[in-house]
Design an enzyme around this catalytic site. Structure first.
Site, PDB file in Angstrom:
ATOM      1  N   HIS A   1       0.815  -1.211   0.000  1.00 35.57           N
ATOM      2  CA  HIS A   1       0.000   0.000   0.000  1.00 35.57           C
ATOM      3  C   HIS A   1       0.853   1.268   0.000  1.00 35.57           C
ATOM      4  CE1 HIS A   1      -3.266  -2.671   0.207  1.00 35.57           C
ATOM      5  NE2 HIS A   1      -3.304  -2.867   1.500  1.00 35.57           N
TER       6      HIS A   1
ATOM      7  N   HIS B   1      -9.760   1.221   0.706  1.00 33.89           N
ATOM      8  CA  HIS B   1      -9.579  -0.009   1.467  1.00 33.89           C
ATOM      9  C   HIS B   1     -10.691  -0.179   2.522  1.00 33.89           C
ATOM     10  CE1 HIS B   1      -7.547  -3.349   3.266  1.00 33.89           C
ATOM     11  NE2 HIS B   1      -6.452  -3.175   2.567  1.00 33.89           N
TER      12      HIS B   1
ATOM     13  N   GLU C   1     -11.059  -4.405  -3.057  1.00 34.44           N
ATOM     14  CA  GLU C   1     -10.197  -3.281  -3.413  1.00 34.44           C
ATOM     15  C   GLU C   1      -9.946  -3.319  -4.915  1.00 34.44           C
ATOM     16  OE1 GLU C   1      -6.703  -3.993  -0.755  1.00 34.44           O
ATOM     17  OE2 GLU C   1      -8.181  -5.254   0.212  1.00 34.44           O
TER      18      GLU C   1
HETATM   19  C1  BGC Z   1      -3.837  -7.027   1.719  1.00 36.10           C
HETATM   20  C2  BGC Z   1      -3.764  -7.841   3.002  1.00 36.10           C
HETATM   21  C3  BGC Z   1      -3.476  -6.895   4.130  1.00 36.10           C
HETATM   22  C4  BGC Z   1      -4.559  -5.843   4.164  1.00 36.10           C
HETATM   23  C5  BGC Z   1      -4.331  -4.805   5.240  1.00 36.10           C
HETATM   24  C6  BGC Z   1      -4.934  -6.046   1.840  1.00 36.10           C
HETATM   25  O1  BGC Z   1      -5.013  -5.283   0.687  1.00 36.10           O
HETATM   26  O2  BGC Z   1      -3.975  -7.838   0.582  1.00 36.10           O
HETATM   27  O3  BGC Z   1      -2.766  -8.824   2.914  1.00 36.10           O
HETATM   28  O4  BGC Z   1      -3.425  -7.573   5.363  1.00 36.10           O
HETATM   29  O5  BGC Z   1      -4.625  -5.192   2.928  1.00 36.10           O
HETATM   30  O6  BGC Z   1      -3.114  -4.215   5.114  1.00 36.10           O
END
Ligand code: BGC
Length: 347
Positions: free
Chosen positions: A106, A176, A313
Protein backbone atom coordinates in the site's frame (compact mmCIF):
# COMPACT_ATOMS: atom_id res chain seq x y z
CA UNK A 1 -29.16 16.07 -0.44
CA UNK A 2 -27.02 17.91 2.08
CA UNK A 3 -23.39 18.00 3.18
CA UNK A 4 -22.23 18.89 6.68
CA UNK A 5 -18.58 19.69 7.45
CA UNK A 6 -17.52 19.26 11.08
CA UNK A 7 -14.31 19.53 13.09
CA UNK A 8 -12.96 16.05 13.75
CA UNK A 9 -9.58 16.61 15.46
CA UNK A 10 -6.05 17.83 14.88
CA UNK A 11 -3.26 15.86 13.20
CA UNK A 12 0.33 17.19 13.06
CA UNK A 13 -1.00 20.66 13.88
CA UNK A 14 -3.56 20.58 11.07
CA UNK A 15 -7.32 20.57 11.53
CA UNK A 16 -9.01 17.40 10.33
CA UNK A 17 -12.59 17.74 9.13
CA UNK A 18 -15.29 15.17 8.59
CA UNK A 19 -17.81 15.53 5.77
CA UNK A 20 -21.21 13.89 6.04
CA UNK A 21 -23.13 13.49 2.80
CA UNK A 22 -26.79 12.72 3.49
CA UNK A 23 -29.17 11.74 0.74
CA UNK A 24 -32.93 12.33 0.56
CA UNK A 25 -33.61 8.87 2.04
CA UNK A 26 -31.53 9.67 5.15
CA UNK A 27 -28.61 7.40 4.19
CA UNK A 28 -25.22 8.90 5.05
CA UNK A 29 -21.59 8.62 4.01
CA UNK A 30 -18.97 10.14 6.32
CA UNK A 31 -15.46 10.80 5.02
CA UNK A 32 -12.58 12.36 6.98
CA UNK A 33 -9.55 14.30 5.79
CA UNK A 34 -7.03 11.90 7.34
CA UNK A 35 -6.33 9.42 4.53
CA UNK A 36 -9.51 10.61 2.72
CA UNK A 37 -11.02 7.86 4.84
CA UNK A 38 -14.51 6.55 4.25
CA UNK A 39 -15.42 6.16 7.91
CA UNK A 40 -19.14 5.49 8.11
CA UNK A 41 -21.77 4.37 5.64
CA UNK A 42 -25.28 4.25 7.05
CA UNK A 43 -27.75 2.45 4.81
CA UNK A 44 -31.21 0.98 5.42
CA UNK A 45 -31.56 -2.71 6.24
CA UNK A 46 -34.62 -4.90 5.57
CA UNK A 47 -36.22 -3.71 8.83
CA UNK A 48 -35.95 -0.09 7.78
CA UNK A 49 -33.17 0.67 10.29
CA UNK A 50 -30.03 2.52 9.25
CA UNK A 51 -26.93 0.47 9.96
CA UNK A 52 -23.25 1.30 9.52
CA UNK A 53 -21.76 -1.25 7.12
CA UNK A 54 -18.11 -0.26 7.61
CA UNK A 55 -15.79 -1.93 10.09
CA UNK A 56 -13.09 0.43 11.30
CA UNK A 57 -12.46 3.33 13.63
CA UNK A 58 -14.52 6.20 14.94
CA UNK A 59 -11.81 8.34 16.56
CA UNK A 60 -8.88 10.18 15.01
CA UNK A 61 -6.46 8.34 17.33
CA UNK A 62 -7.94 5.05 16.17
CA UNK A 63 -7.47 6.03 12.54
CA UNK A 64 -3.90 7.23 13.13
CA UNK A 65 -2.53 4.55 15.45
CA UNK A 66 -4.42 1.40 14.74
CA UNK A 67 -5.17 1.33 11.07
CA UNK A 68 -5.28 -1.81 8.99
CA UNK A 69 -6.00 0.70 6.24
CA UNK A 70 -9.70 0.78 7.18
CA UNK A 71 -11.56 2.96 4.69
CA UNK A 72 -8.49 4.87 3.54
CA UNK A 73 -7.39 5.77 0.05
CA UNK A 74 -4.18 3.85 -0.56
CA UNK A 75 -1.45 4.91 -2.95
CA UNK A 76 0.82 5.64 -4.61
CA UNK A 77 0.72 1.96 -5.45
CA UNK A 78 -2.05 -0.04 -3.75
CA UNK A 79 -1.23 -3.64 -2.76
CA UNK A 80 2.26 -5.09 -3.15
CA UNK A 81 5.47 -4.47 -5.08
CA UNK A 82 7.95 -7.33 -4.94
CA UNK A 83 11.12 -6.41 -3.07
CA UNK A 84 9.99 -2.77 -3.16
CA UNK A 85 11.77 -2.49 -6.53
CA UNK A 86 10.79 -1.58 -10.06
CA UNK A 87 12.45 -0.02 -13.09
CA UNK A 88 11.24 2.82 -15.30
CA UNK A 89 13.27 3.67 -18.43
CA UNK A 90 16.34 1.96 -17.01
CA UNK A 91 16.24 3.65 -13.59
CA UNK A 92 15.66 1.32 -10.66
CA UNK A 93 13.51 2.71 -7.87
CA UNK A 94 13.56 1.34 -4.32
CA UNK A 95 10.42 2.09 -2.38
CA UNK A 96 9.64 1.56 1.29
CA UNK A 97 9.48 -2.10 2.30
CA UNK A 98 6.97 -1.71 5.10
CA UNK A 99 5.92 -5.36 5.13
CA UNK A 100 8.34 -7.73 6.84
CA UNK A 101 11.12 -5.49 5.50
CA UNK A 102 10.88 -7.16 2.08
CA UNK A 103 7.72 -5.94 0.35
CA UNK A 104 6.13 -2.59 -0.32
CA UNK A 105 2.49 -2.77 0.80
CA UNK A 106 0.00 0.00 0.00
CA UNK A 107 2.70 2.42 -1.09
CA UNK A 108 4.41 2.30 2.29
CA UNK A 109 1.43 4.00 3.92
CA UNK A 110 2.03 7.57 2.80
CA UNK A 111 -1.29 8.39 1.12
CA UNK A 112 -3.38 6.69 3.78
CA UNK A 113 -1.66 8.57 6.62
CA UNK A 114 -1.68 11.93 4.90
CA UNK A 115 -3.93 14.91 5.48
CA UNK A 116 -6.09 15.38 2.39
CA UNK A 117 -7.85 18.69 1.88
CA UNK A 118 -11.62 18.24 1.59
CA UNK A 119 -13.74 20.62 -0.47
CA UNK A 120 -17.49 20.49 -1.02
CA UNK A 121 -17.97 20.68 -4.79
CA UNK A 122 -21.73 20.09 -5.10
CA UNK A 123 -24.71 19.21 -2.91
CA UNK A 124 -23.63 15.55 -2.88
CA UNK A 125 -19.89 15.46 -3.61
CA UNK A 126 -16.67 16.18 -1.71
CA UNK A 127 -13.29 16.33 -3.42
CA UNK A 128 -10.18 15.40 -1.39
CA UNK A 129 -6.79 16.51 -2.70
CA UNK A 130 -3.23 15.73 -1.69
CA UNK A 131 0.20 16.55 -3.11
CA UNK A 132 2.62 13.66 -2.74
CA UNK A 133 6.16 15.05 -2.86
CA UNK A 134 8.76 13.65 -5.26
CA UNK A 135 10.58 10.76 -3.58
CA UNK A 136 8.03 10.15 -0.82
CA UNK A 137 8.40 6.46 0.16
CA UNK A 138 10.82 6.31 -2.78
CA UNK A 139 8.20 6.88 -5.52
CA UNK A 140 9.16 9.29 -8.30
CA UNK A 141 7.25 12.48 -9.04
CA UNK A 142 5.36 15.25 -7.33
CA UNK A 143 1.89 13.77 -7.68
CA UNK A 144 -1.27 15.85 -7.48
CA UNK A 145 -3.95 13.40 -6.51
CA UNK A 146 -7.67 13.67 -5.83
CA UNK A 147 -10.39 11.34 -4.67
CA UNK A 148 -13.93 12.64 -5.12
CA UNK A 149 -16.71 10.95 -3.18
CA UNK A 150 -20.26 11.36 -4.48
CA UNK A 151 -23.23 9.84 -2.68
CA UNK A 152 -26.47 9.77 -4.66
CA UNK A 153 -30.15 9.64 -3.76
CA UNK A 154 -30.26 6.07 -5.02
CA UNK A 155 -27.52 5.02 -2.54
CA UNK A 156 -24.58 4.87 -4.91
CA UNK A 157 -21.23 5.85 -3.46
CA UNK A 158 -18.98 6.81 -6.37
CA UNK A 159 -15.25 7.35 -5.89
CA UNK A 160 -13.43 9.07 -8.72
CA UNK A 161 -9.65 9.09 -8.58
CA UNK A 162 -7.39 11.43 -10.54
CA UNK A 163 -3.63 11.90 -10.40
CA UNK A 164 -1.01 13.74 -12.40
CA UNK A 165 2.74 13.51 -11.78
CA UNK A 166 5.58 15.74 -12.98
CA UNK A 167 7.77 12.64 -13.57
CA UNK A 168 7.07 9.27 -15.10
CA UNK A 169 5.83 7.09 -12.23
CA UNK A 170 3.67 4.18 -11.08
CA UNK A 171 0.11 4.86 -9.90
CA UNK A 172 -2.54 2.50 -8.53
CA UNK A 173 -5.15 3.95 -6.18
CA UNK A 174 -7.92 2.22 -4.30
CA UNK A 175 -10.17 2.51 -1.29
CA UNK A 176 -9.58 -0.01 1.47
CA UNK A 177 -13.05 -0.11 3.07
CA UNK A 178 -13.84 -3.12 5.26
CA UNK A 179 -17.49 -4.06 4.76
CA UNK A 180 -19.82 -6.02 6.98
CA UNK A 181 -23.24 -5.70 5.37
CA UNK A 182 -24.92 -6.98 8.53
CA UNK A 183 -23.48 -4.00 10.42
CA UNK A 184 -19.99 -3.23 11.74
CA UNK A 185 -20.58 -4.96 15.07
CA UNK A 186 -22.29 -8.15 13.96
CA UNK A 187 -19.67 -10.89 13.94
CA UNK A 188 -18.04 -12.55 10.95
CA UNK A 189 -18.98 -12.22 7.28
CA UNK A 190 -18.83 -15.93 6.44
CA UNK A 191 -22.55 -16.19 5.66
CA UNK A 192 -22.58 -13.21 3.33
CA UNK A 193 -23.06 -14.24 -0.28
CA UNK A 194 -20.63 -12.98 -2.89
CA UNK A 195 -20.36 -13.10 -6.65
CA UNK A 196 -17.31 -11.82 -8.51
CA UNK A 197 -17.23 -11.49 -12.25
CA UNK A 198 -13.69 -12.90 -12.53
CA UNK A 199 -12.62 -15.93 -14.54
CA UNK A 200 -8.96 -15.85 -13.43
CA UNK A 201 -6.97 -14.85 -10.39
CA UNK A 202 -3.38 -14.10 -9.44
CA UNK A 203 -1.96 -16.84 -7.20
CA UNK A 204 0.58 -15.65 -4.62
CA UNK A 205 3.76 -16.97 -3.06
CA UNK A 206 4.28 -17.33 0.70
CA UNK A 207 4.91 -13.56 1.05
CA UNK A 208 1.77 -12.69 -0.95
CA UNK A 209 3.53 -11.65 -4.17
CA UNK A 210 1.85 -12.82 -7.41
CA UNK A 211 3.66 -15.77 -8.98
CA UNK A 212 2.94 -14.37 -12.45
CA UNK A 213 0.47 -17.08 -13.47
CA UNK A 214 -3.16 -16.24 -14.25
CA UNK A 215 -4.99 -19.55 -13.83
CA UNK A 216 -8.68 -20.11 -14.30
CA UNK A 217 -10.85 -20.02 -11.16
CA UNK A 218 -12.88 -22.99 -12.41
CA UNK A 219 -12.85 -25.88 -9.96
CA UNK A 220 -11.00 -23.87 -7.28
CA UNK A 221 -12.13 -22.07 -4.10
CA UNK A 222 -11.63 -18.86 -6.13
CA UNK A 223 -14.64 -19.50 -8.31
CA UNK A 224 -17.14 -16.80 -7.31
CA UNK A 225 -18.66 -16.59 -10.79
CA UNK A 226 -21.82 -18.08 -9.29
CA UNK A 227 -22.87 -16.52 -5.99
CA UNK A 228 -21.77 -18.51 -2.91
CA UNK A 229 -21.12 -17.72 0.73
CA UNK A 230 -17.77 -16.17 1.61
CA UNK A 231 -17.33 -18.96 4.16
CA UNK A 232 -17.97 -21.93 1.90
CA UNK A 233 -14.42 -22.42 0.65
CA UNK A 234 -12.50 -20.03 2.90
CA UNK A 235 -10.71 -22.87 4.71
CA UNK A 236 -10.53 -25.23 1.73
CA UNK A 237 -7.55 -27.54 1.45
CA UNK A 238 -5.87 -25.56 -1.33
CA UNK A 239 -2.29 -24.22 -1.30
CA UNK A 240 -3.43 -20.72 -2.29
CA UNK A 241 -5.91 -20.57 0.57
CA UNK A 242 -3.02 -21.49 2.89
CA UNK A 243 -0.81 -18.70 1.45
CA UNK A 244 -3.53 -16.13 2.08
CA UNK A 245 -4.85 -17.68 5.29
CA UNK A 246 -8.20 -17.46 3.51
CA UNK A 247 -9.00 -15.12 0.64
CA UNK A 248 -6.39 -12.43 0.11
CA UNK A 249 -6.06 -12.50 -3.66
CA UNK A 250 -6.51 -10.41 -6.73
CA UNK A 251 -9.30 -11.50 -9.07
CA UNK A 252 -9.00 -10.72 -12.78
CA UNK A 253 -12.17 -9.16 -14.13
CA UNK A 254 -13.64 -11.16 -17.02
CA UNK A 255 -13.87 -9.45 -20.42
CA UNK A 256 -12.04 -6.41 -19.12
CA UNK A 257 -12.38 -3.48 -21.53
CA UNK A 258 -11.54 -0.42 -19.44
CA UNK A 259 -15.20 0.64 -19.16
CA UNK A 260 -17.14 1.06 -15.94
CA UNK A 261 -19.09 -2.14 -15.30
CA UNK A 262 -20.51 -4.31 -12.56
CA UNK A 263 -17.85 -6.66 -11.14
CA UNK A 264 -19.14 -7.95 -7.80
CA UNK A 265 -22.33 -8.35 -5.76
CA UNK A 266 -22.41 -9.13 -2.02
CA UNK A 267 -25.38 -9.54 0.32
CA UNK A 268 -25.56 -9.50 4.10
CA UNK A 269 -27.50 -12.61 5.15
CA UNK A 270 -29.11 -10.92 8.15
CA UNK A 271 -29.58 -7.34 6.97
CA UNK A 272 -30.71 -8.11 3.42
CA UNK A 273 -28.43 -5.31 2.23
CA UNK A 274 -26.88 -5.91 -1.19
CA UNK A 275 -23.78 -4.08 -2.36
CA UNK A 276 -23.01 -3.98 -6.07
CA UNK A 277 -19.49 -2.94 -7.04
CA UNK A 278 -18.66 -1.43 -10.42
CA UNK A 279 -15.29 -0.29 -11.69
CA UNK A 280 -13.30 0.48 -14.82
CA UNK A 281 -10.24 -1.30 -13.38
CA UNK A 282 -9.00 -4.80 -14.34
CA UNK A 283 -8.63 -6.34 -10.87
CA UNK A 284 -10.15 -6.56 -7.44
CA UNK A 285 -8.55 -7.78 -4.21
CA UNK A 286 -10.83 -9.90 -2.09
CA UNK A 287 -9.44 -9.75 1.44
CA UNK A 288 -11.50 -11.46 4.12
CA UNK A 289 -9.90 -9.91 7.20
CA UNK A 290 -7.82 -13.03 7.86
CA UNK A 291 -5.15 -11.11 9.75
CA UNK A 292 -7.53 -9.22 12.01
CA UNK A 293 -7.18 -10.82 15.42
CA UNK A 294 -9.15 -8.77 17.93
CA UNK A 295 -6.05 -6.99 19.23
CA UNK A 296 -7.12 -3.68 17.71
CA UNK A 297 -10.07 -1.79 19.15
CA UNK A 298 -12.43 -0.22 16.64
CA UNK A 299 -15.82 1.50 16.58
CA UNK A 300 -17.65 1.66 19.86
CA UNK A 301 -14.48 0.45 21.67
CA UNK A 302 -15.04 -3.08 20.37
CA UNK A 303 -12.21 -5.34 19.15
CA UNK A 304 -11.95 -5.86 15.38
CA UNK A 305 -12.04 -9.63 15.06
CA UNK A 306 -10.92 -12.14 12.43
CA UNK A 307 -13.07 -12.19 9.29
CA UNK A 308 -15.45 -9.60 10.71
CA UNK A 309 -15.27 -7.78 7.36
CA UNK A 310 -14.32 -8.18 3.74
CA UNK A 311 -12.64 -5.79 1.33
CA UNK A 312 -13.12 -5.48 -2.40
CA UNK A 313 -10.20 -3.28 -3.41
CA UNK A 314 -10.39 -2.37 -7.09
CA UNK A 315 -6.92 -2.11 -8.63
CA UNK A 316 -4.47 -3.14 -11.32
CA UNK A 317 -3.00 -6.52 -10.48
CA UNK A 318 -0.55 -6.51 -7.54
CA UNK A 319 3.14 -6.11 -8.50
CA UNK A 320 2.17 -4.85 -11.97
CA UNK A 321 5.23 -2.53 -12.06
CA UNK A 322 7.22 -5.78 -12.47
CA UNK A 323 4.78 -7.27 -15.01
CA UNK A 324 4.71 -5.06 -18.11
CA UNK A 325 2.66 -7.81 -19.80
CA UNK A 326 -0.26 -6.95 -17.48
CA UNK A 327 -2.24 -3.69 -17.35
CA UNK A 328 -0.90 -0.18 -17.50
CA UNK A 329 0.32 1.27 -14.19
CA UNK A 330 3.13 3.55 -15.41
CA UNK A 331 2.14 7.10 -16.31
CA UNK A 332 4.21 9.67 -18.17
CA UNK A 333 4.83 13.11 -16.72
CA UNK A 334 1.62 15.15 -17.09
CA UNK A 335 -0.41 12.13 -18.20
CA UNK A 336 -3.65 11.88 -16.26
CA UNK A 337 -4.53 8.79 -14.22
CA UNK A 338 -8.33 8.58 -13.95
CA UNK A 339 -10.49 5.74 -12.64
CA UNK A 340 -13.92 5.29 -11.09
CA UNK A 341 -15.27 2.73 -8.62
CA UNK A 342 -18.84 2.64 -7.40
CA UNK A 343 -20.47 0.87 -4.44
CA UNK A 344 -24.28 0.74 -4.81
CA UNK A 345 -26.58 -0.33 -1.97
CA UNK A 346 -30.03 -1.86 -2.31
CA UNK A 347 -32.35 -4.29 -0.57
C1 BGC B 1 -3.84 -7.03 1.72
C2 BGC B 1 -3.76 -7.84 3.00
C3 BGC B 1 -3.48 -6.89 4.13
C4 BGC B 1 -4.56 -5.84 4.16
C5 BGC B 1 -4.33 -4.81 5.24
C6 BGC B 1 -4.93 -6.05 1.84
O1 BGC B 1 -5.01 -5.28 0.69
O2 BGC B 1 -3.98 -7.84 0.58
O3 BGC B 1 -2.77 -8.82 2.91
O4 BGC B 1 -3.42 -7.57 5.36
O5 BGC B 1 -4.63 -5.19 2.93
O6 BGC B 1 -3.11 -4.21 5.11
Amino acid sequence: MAITRIAYGVMNGKDVHAFIIENSQGAKAQIIEKGATLEKLLVKDKNGDFIDVLVGHDTLDGHINRSDYQGVVVGQYANRIKGGKFTIDGTEYNVTCNEKGITCLHGGGEYSSAHWNGEIISDNAVKFTYLSPDGAEGFPGNVNVSATYTFTDDNRLIIEYKAVSDKKTVINLTNHAYFNLNGYDSGDVLDHTLKINADRYTPIDEVSIPTGELPSVTGTPFDFTVSKTIGRDIDADHPQIKNGMGFDHNFCIADYDGKLKEIAVATGDRSGITMTVSTDLPGVQLYTGNFLDGSVVGKGGKPITKRSAFCLETQVYPDSPNHPEWHKCIYDADEEYHTVTEFAFSL
